[in-house]
Design a protein around this motif. Structure first.
Motif, PDB file in Angstrom:
ATOM      1  N   GLU A 209     -16.922  -5.810 -13.017  1.00 31.53           N
ATOM      2  CA  GLU A 209     -18.346  -5.467 -13.003  1.00 31.53           C
ATOM      3  C   GLU A 209     -18.722  -4.732 -14.288  1.00 31.53           C
ATOM      4  O   GLU A 209     -19.768  -5.017 -14.909  1.00 31.53           O
ATOM      5  N   THR A 212     -18.707  -7.307 -17.260  1.00 28.26           N
ATOM      6  CA  THR A 212     -19.737  -8.356 -17.289  1.00 28.26           C
ATOM      7  C   THR A 212     -21.126  -7.858 -16.911  1.00 28.26           C
ATOM      8  O   THR A 212     -22.105  -8.579 -17.105  1.00 28.26           O
ATOM      9  N   GLY A 213     -21.209  -6.646 -16.347  1.00 27.19           N
ATOM     10  CA  GLY A 213     -22.492  -6.157 -15.860  1.00 27.19           C
ATOM     11  C   GLY A 213     -23.024  -6.998 -14.708  1.00 27.19           C
ATOM     12  O   GLY A 213     -24.221  -7.000 -14.437  1.00 27.19           O
ATOM     13  N   ASP A 215     -23.176 -10.157 -14.669  1.00 26.53           N
ATOM     14  CA  ASP A 215     -23.809 -11.350 -15.231  1.00 26.53           C
ATOM     15  C   ASP A 215     -22.924 -12.575 -14.976  1.00 26.53           C
ATOM     16  O   ASP A 215     -21.810 -12.668 -15.507  1.00 26.53           O
ATOM     17  N   ASN A 216     -23.425 -13.519 -14.194  1.00 27.40           N
ATOM     18  CA  ASN A 216     -22.628 -14.696 -13.849  1.00 27.40           C
ATOM     19  C   ASN A 216     -22.332 -15.579 -15.053  1.00 27.40           C
ATOM     20  O   ASN A 216     -21.307 -16.266 -15.101  1.00 27.40           O
ATOM     21  N   ASP A 217     -23.226 -15.591 -16.038  1.00 31.10           N
ATOM     22  CA  ASP A 217     -22.976 -16.374 -17.248  1.00 31.10           C
ATOM     23  C   ASP A 217     -21.768 -15.825 -17.996  1.00 31.10           C
ATOM     24  O   ASP A 217     -20.946 -16.586 -18.519  1.00 31.10           O
ATOM     25  N   LYS A 218     -21.633 -14.502 -18.038  1.00 31.80           N
ATOM     26  CA  LYS A 218     -20.484 -13.895 -18.702  1.00 31.80           C
ATOM     27  C   LYS A 218     -19.201 -14.170 -17.912  1.00 31.80           C
ATOM     28  O   LYS A 218     -18.133 -14.391 -18.498  1.00 31.80           O
ATOM     29  N   LYS A 219     -19.295 -14.159 -16.582  1.00 32.73           N
ATOM     30  CA  LYS A 219     -18.128 -14.492 -15.758  1.00 32.73           C
ATOM     31  C   LYS A 219     -17.685 -15.925 -16.020  1.00 32.73           C
ATOM     32  O   LYS A 219     -16.486 -16.210 -16.131  1.00 32.73           O
TER      33      LYS A 219
END
Length: 235
Positions: A209, A212-213, A215-219
């Motif tokens: 968390e 990536t904050g 952020d699903n795009d970062k995941k």
């Protein structure tokens, strides 16, 4: 009727990794949680498509410390025409002297029984409900605790056994699964036993968390990086 977002993600994973193939006999782990329930619903829906040539069965491994499948969830499975089996396992009596019961031990024993059942009953594949967050958390745990670059692959062919492990939820972030379950009105079961000790997983979840904050795009980029390795720039 358009496919839900979650099922489109699973379709892509199935296509990219050849997770469902002609003639497959697939055993699906049914824990009662949102992840396995979503996966089972996907299999039920996919089975209705023309030209699909595979069979599947959901197996719930029940122990003395885990709750049985919720009655409403069983009714959903009946509505979806899901073939379901239940296997009783005595987990507590398997704990070795000097060791204590914990989440890792319980999950390992239940997964062992899924594997044994699949091998003894002629299944070609075992489908597990690990999602994108699970895979990335495991990656971080292995890097920080074992100093190795490894995680749970979407498709794993065992060397010693004629069985393939598949993880069709590998592209799906946990929040997409939660939203899908909410929309579908899932009644899911959560373990509330008194032996819970999953601090390593919780710590990895917090670090993912932070990284990536949420952020699903970062995941997704983290996941894709595992297939885009530049060996010449590594030690």
């Amino acid at each position: 009727m358009p496919q839900p977002l979650l099922f489109r993600m699973i379709d892509k994973a199935v296509y990219d990794y050849h997770l469902i193939e002609k003639g497959d006999k697939i055993l699906v782990g049914a824990s009662g949680g949102k992840d396995s329930t979503a996966l089972i619903q996907y299999f039920a829906r996919r089975k209705l498509r023309p030209q699909e040539d595979f069979t599947y069965t959901a197996l719930h491994v029940q122990s003395e410390i885990t709750p049985p499948l919720n009655t409403e969830l069983q009714q959903l499975f009946e509505q979806w025409k899901v073939p379901v089996e239940t296997l009783d396992v005595d987990v507590l009596h398997r704990v070795k002297p000097g060791h204590k019961m914990n989440c890792w031990w319980c999950s390992t024993q239940r997964r062992t029984e899924l594997l044994r059942y699949a091998l003894n009953n002629g299944y070609t594949k075992l489908a597990l409900g690990h999602h994108l967050d699970d895979i990335l958390e495991t990656l971080l745990m292995n890097m920080m605790n074992k100093a190795e670059l490894a995680t749970m692959p979407p498709r794993l062919q065992y060397e010693k056994y004629p069985l393939v492990i598949i993880r069709p939820l590998c592209y799906a972030p946990v929040d997409i699964i939660k939203e899908h379950g909410k929309q579908e009105g899932y009644i899911t079961t959560t373990c509330t036993c008194t032996y819970q000790d999953n601090s390593g997983r919780k710590e990895a979840r917090s670090r993912l968390e932070a990284l990536t904050g949420g952020d699903n795009d970062k995941k997704e980029k983290l996941f894709r990086s595992l297939r885009n390795i530049k060996k010449e720039y590594l030690p």
